[in-house]
Design an enzyme around this catalytic site. Structure first.
Site, PDB file in Angstrom:
ATOM      1  N   ALA A  68       0.579  -1.256  -0.304  1.00 49.30           N
ATOM      2  CA  ALA A  68       0.085   0.067   0.256  1.00 49.30           C
ATOM      3  C   ALA A  68       1.166   1.080   0.359  1.00 49.30           C
ATOM      4  O   ALA A  68       2.050   0.931   0.563  1.00 49.30           O
ATOM      5  CB  ALA A  68      -0.461   0.109   1.265  1.00 49.30           C
TER       6      ALA A  68
ATOM      7  N   ASN B 100       8.445   9.389   3.431  1.00 50.04           N
ATOM      8  CA  ASN B 100       6.912  10.564   3.414  1.00 50.04           C
ATOM      9  C   ASN B 100       6.682  10.375   4.326  1.00 50.04           C
ATOM     10  O   ASN B 100       6.371  10.236   5.828  1.00 50.04           O
ATOM     11  CB  ASN B 100       6.294   9.419   2.435  1.00 50.04           C
ATOM     12  CG  ASN B 100       5.184   7.896   3.283  1.00 50.04           C
ATOM     13  OD1 ASN B 100       4.346   8.893   3.433  1.00 50.04           O
ATOM     14  ND2 ASN B 100       6.027   7.878   3.471  1.00 50.04           N
TER      15      ASN B 100
ATOM     16  N   THR C 186      -2.981   3.931   0.676  1.00 50.54           N
ATOM     17  CA  THR C 186      -4.346   3.843   1.836  1.00 50.54           C
ATOM     18  C   THR C 186      -5.776   4.942   1.558  1.00 50.54           C
ATOM     19  O   THR C 186      -5.348   5.890   1.415  1.00 50.54           O
ATOM     20  CB  THR C 186      -3.708   4.564   3.061  1.00 50.54           C
ATOM     21  OG1 THR C 186      -3.069   3.006   3.924  1.00 50.54           O
ATOM     22  CG2 THR C 186      -4.887   4.599   4.488  1.00 50.54           C
TER      23      THR C 186
ATOM     24  N   SER D 278       0.730   4.380  10.122  1.00 49.41           N
ATOM     25  CA  SER D 278       0.905   5.150  10.084  1.00 49.41           C
ATOM     26  C   SER D 278       1.323   6.158  10.608  1.00 49.41           C
ATOM     27  O   SER D 278       0.697   6.504  11.270  1.00 49.41           O
ATOM     28  CB  SER D 278       0.278   5.321   8.342  1.00 49.41           C
ATOM     29  OG  SER D 278       1.564   7.369   7.741  1.00 49.41           O
TER      30      SER D 278
ATOM     31  N   ASN E  12      -5.922  -0.980   1.591  1.00 48.22           N
ATOM     32  CA  ASN E  12      -6.044  -0.794   2.901  1.00 48.22           C
ATOM     33  C   ASN E  12      -6.581   0.777   3.329  1.00 48.22           C
ATOM     34  O   ASN E  12      -6.392   1.429   2.553  1.00 48.22           O
ATOM     35  CB  ASN E  12      -4.219  -0.076   2.964  1.00 48.22           C
ATOM     36  CG  ASN E  12      -3.923  -0.522   3.920  1.00 48.22           C
ATOM     37  OD1 ASN E  12      -4.031   0.954   4.177  1.00 48.22           O
ATOM     38  ND2 ASN E  12      -2.434  -0.934   5.035  1.00 48.22           N
TER      39      ASN E  12
ATOM     40  N   ASN F  25       1.958   9.502   9.998  1.00 46.57           N
ATOM     41  CA  ASN F  25       1.277  10.752   8.966  1.00 46.57           C
ATOM     42  C   ASN F  25       0.004  10.999   9.958  1.00 46.57           C
ATOM     43  O   ASN F  25      -0.421  12.303   9.094  1.00 46.57           O
ATOM     44  CB  ASN F  25       1.917  10.222   7.472  1.00 46.57           C
ATOM     45  CG  ASN F  25       3.430  10.251   7.425  1.00 46.57           C
ATOM     46  OD1 ASN F  25       4.303  10.611   8.332  1.00 46.57           O
ATOM     47  ND2 ASN F  25       3.746   9.174   6.474  1.00 46.57           N
ATOM     48  N   THR F  26      -0.885  10.992   9.889  1.00 47.60           N
ATOM     49  CA  THR F  26      -1.595  11.238  10.992  1.00 47.60           C
ATOM     50  C   THR F  26      -1.788  11.489  11.661  1.00 47.60           C
ATOM     51  O   THR F  26      -2.102  10.486  12.854  1.00 47.60           O
ATOM     52  CB  THR F  26      -3.140  10.566  10.630  1.00 47.60           C
ATOM     53  OG1 THR F  26      -3.231   9.752   8.830  1.00 47.60           O
ATOM     54  CG2 THR F  26      -4.747  10.586  10.475  1.00 47.60           C
TER      55      THR F  26
ATOM     56  N   LYS G 239      -2.303  -3.666   9.770  1.00 42.96           N
ATOM     57  CA  LYS G 239      -0.913  -3.302  10.208  1.00 42.96           C
ATOM     58  C   LYS G 239      -0.690  -2.527  10.752  1.00 42.96           C
ATOM     59  O   LYS G 239      -1.183  -1.628  11.630  1.00 42.96           O
ATOM     60  CB  LYS G 239      -0.402  -2.036   8.841  1.00 42.96           C
ATOM     61  CG  LYS G 239       0.519  -2.142   8.107  1.00 42.96           C
ATOM     62  CD  LYS G 239       0.692  -2.042   6.563  1.00 42.96           C
ATOM     63  CE  LYS G 239       1.911  -1.299   6.243  1.00 42.96           C
ATOM     64  NZ  LYS G 239       2.480  -1.182   4.536  1.00 42.96           N
TER      65      LYS G 239
ATOM     66  N   GLY H 234      12.598   1.294   2.949  1.00 41.66           N
ATOM     67  CA  GLY H 234      13.770   1.282   2.501  1.00 41.66           C
ATOM     68  C   GLY H 234      14.459  -0.323   3.236  1.00 41.66           C
ATOM     69  O   GLY H 234      14.299   0.039   4.584  1.00 41.66           O
TER      70      GLY H 234
ATOM     71  N   GLY I  92      12.127  -2.982   3.362  1.00 39.36           N
ATOM     72  CA  GLY I  92      13.177  -3.354   3.464  1.00 39.36           C
ATOM     73  C   GLY I  92      13.530  -4.064   2.282  1.00 39.36           C
ATOM     74  O   GLY I  92      14.505  -4.760   2.342  1.00 39.36           O
TER      75      GLY I  92
ATOM     76  N   ASN J 178       4.937  -1.564   8.843  1.00 42.13           N
ATOM     77  CA  ASN J 178       4.666  -0.110   8.310  1.00 42.13           C
ATOM     78  C   ASN J 178       6.394   0.824   8.352  1.00 42.13           C
ATOM     79  O   ASN J 178       7.068  -0.051   8.192  1.00 42.13           O
ATOM     80  CB  ASN J 178       3.772   0.736   8.602  1.00 42.13           C
ATOM     81  CG  ASN J 178       2.761   1.848   8.294  1.00 42.13           C
ATOM     82  OD1 ASN J 178       3.706   2.223   6.981  1.00 42.13           O
ATOM     83  ND2 ASN J 178       1.597   2.215   7.834  1.00 42.13           N
ATOM     84  N   THR J 179       6.650   2.197   7.929  1.00 39.10           N
ATOM     85  CA  THR J 179       7.082   2.758   8.048  1.00 39.10           C
ATOM     86  C   THR J 179       7.539   3.054   9.046  1.00 39.10           C
ATOM     87  O   THR J 179       6.982   2.535  10.062  1.00 39.10           O
ATOM     88  CB  THR J 179       7.357   3.806   7.061  1.00 39.10           C
ATOM     89  OG1 THR J 179       5.934   4.708   7.915  1.00 39.10           O
ATOM     90  CG2 THR J 179       7.012   3.718   5.924  1.00 39.10           C
TER      91      THR J 179
ATOM     92  N   MET K 229       3.245  11.791   3.044  1.00 39.91           N
ATOM     93  CA  MET K 229       2.126  11.846   2.218  1.00 39.91           C
ATOM     94  C   MET K 229       0.823  11.992   3.149  1.00 39.91           C
ATOM     95  O   MET K 229      -0.250  13.746   3.086  1.00 39.91           O
ATOM     96  CB  MET K 229       1.651  10.683   1.417  1.00 39.91           C
ATOM     97  CG  MET K 229       2.937  10.263   0.651  1.00 39.91           C
ATOM     98  SD  MET K 229       3.674  11.335  -0.430  1.00 39.91           S
ATOM     99  CE  MET K 229       2.255  11.192  -1.312  1.00 39.91           C
ATOM    100  N   GLY K 230       0.317  11.665   3.975  1.00 39.90           N
ATOM    101  CA  GLY K 230      -0.792  11.768   4.910  1.00 39.90           C
ATOM    102  C   GLY K 230      -1.894  11.760   4.095  1.00 39.90           C
ATOM    103  O   GLY K 230      -2.935  11.838   4.551  1.00 39.90           O
ATOM    104  N   PHE K 231      -2.250  10.306   3.688  1.00 38.75           N
ATOM    105  CA  PHE K 231      -3.553   8.848   3.110  1.00 38.75           C
ATOM    106  C   PHE K 231      -4.030  10.647   2.365  1.00 38.75           C
ATOM    107  O   PHE K 231      -5.273  10.966   2.286  1.00 38.75           O
ATOM    108  CB  PHE K 231      -4.186   9.235   4.063  1.00 38.75           C
ATOM    109  CG  PHE K 231      -3.924   8.083   4.769  1.00 38.75           C
ATOM    110  CD1 PHE K 231      -2.584   7.531   5.087  1.00 38.75           C
ATOM    111  CD2 PHE K 231      -4.276   7.466   6.410  1.00 38.75           C
ATOM    112  CE1 PHE K 231      -2.396   6.480   5.812  1.00 38.75           C
ATOM    113  CE2 PHE K 231      -4.419   7.173   7.538  1.00 38.75           C
ATOM    114  CZ  PHE K 231      -2.837   6.298   7.014  1.00 38.75           C
TER     115      PHE K 231
END
Length: 339
Positions: A65, A114, A89, A181, A145, A183-184, A215, A269, A298, A244-245, A116-118
């Protein structure tokens, strides 16, 4: 060839702009006669077929995702050899995400950051696209997702997730609840077992027969991983996606001042490889046979995929390495898995 293109052209572009250009090319790969040519070059070998979640995957390797947020490139990604595509997502309410710039490359680390914020077109629009793809004779396994809409308070998150579920679950092959995530605002707090249990129960009820997974973040403690794993099994979920990240920034080759200047966001990554593998092994040890574990984080080479499968993953996902490996990445992985 792709490496030269990346060094001379793509690396000079804003990463998000480069992604949109790449997605345009990927979408062309789904259009005849290009789709037939792409599929002939990249089709996974029959021996790579994998069963999980009651589904048959062309290959154990798929796209995570975040790459195809709006279900616009899934058929092209399938033509390029990915065994499944997890879109999103997706949120119940369409949203633009965080201000740009919000995607950053770390080439020395083969990584991305990132925030991005969905950003997505919303569950209703994405569900319509998934429904159209499901009518096709040849299509990939399509996961979806879902996440919390930014304008919705955390206290009202369950209803928001259920709204997305009712739209997306009927047209997805499996559904993943994203509570990890970074980012939210407030989202990762939903990973606490006492908060997550009622949320997942409500989503599972709304999802019906669609397999449901959750996740999780790589930044959880071992005790938290064990607790979520036990709860997911007890709640009747079909699986866990690990991971996730990460919000960690340790062990990077990229200059620390440059990393700091990029600001907040999830790191993905190669630097995530070891921790995501640790989480995978811990989850696998905590859940019974038949409970699906999807490995992500990764993953770059066929050896990485084999390592995840050997550690107990049922299927494996990648994303960030696409930026550095290019459109034949899935083909490279699939061919490596047959050697």
């Amino acid at each position: 060839m792709y490496r030269l293109l990346f060094d001379l052209v793509l690396r000079r572009l804003d990463p998000e702009t480069a992604h949109h250009l790449g997605m345009a090319v990927i979408r062309v790969a789904a259009v005849p006669p290009f789709s037939a040519v792409a599929r002939a070059l990249t089709r996974p070998a029959p021996e790579l077929r994998t069963e999980a979640l009651g589904l048959v995957f062309d290959s154990p390797f798929g796209i995570a995702a975040g790459f195809d947020k709006n279900a616009v490139g899934a058929l092209g990604l399938h033509a390029l050899g990915f065994g499944h595509i997890e879109v999103g997502t997706v949120t119940a309410i369409p949203q633009d995400g965080n201000p740009r710039p919000r995607l950053f490359r770390l080439p020395a680390d083969r990584a991305l950051i990132n925030r991005m914020g969905f950003n997505n077109d919303g569950a209703e629009a994405v569900a319509a696209r998934l429904a159209r793809m499901r009518r096709r004779k040849r299509r990939p396994v399509l996961g979806a997702n879902i996440g919390k809409s930014r304008v919705v308070d955390v206290e009202d998150a369950t209803a928001d997730y259920v709204a997305s579920t009712r739209l997306v679950a009927p047209v997805a092959d499996y559904l993943v609840v994203n509570v990890s995530s970074p980012n939210t605002p407030g989202l990762r707090g939903l990973q606490a077992v006492e908060t997550l249990r009622p949320l997942l129960a409500a989503v599972k009820d709304a999802a019906g027969d669609t397999p449901l997974l959750v996740k999780i973040a790589p930044d959880l403690t071992d005790d938290e991983i064990d607790g979520i794993s036990a709860m997911a099994v007890d709640a009747g979920l079909s699986g866990i996606v690990a991971t996730n990240t990460t919000i960690a920034r340790t062990g990077l080759t990229t200059d620390a001042a440059r990393v700091d200047a990029m600001g907040a966001g999830g790191l993905s990554g190669a630097p995530l490889r070891e921790r995501s593998l640790e989480v995978l092994r811990r989850v696998r040890a905590a859940v019974p046979d038949g409970f699906c574990v999807i490995a992500a984080g990764g993953v770059e080479t066929a050896a990485d995929v084999r390592e995840r499968l050997a550690a107990g993953a049922d299927i494996v996902q990648g994303y960030s390495a696409f930026v550095y490996r290019g459109p034949l990445w899935a083909r490279q992985i699939n061919r490596g898995l047959t050697r």
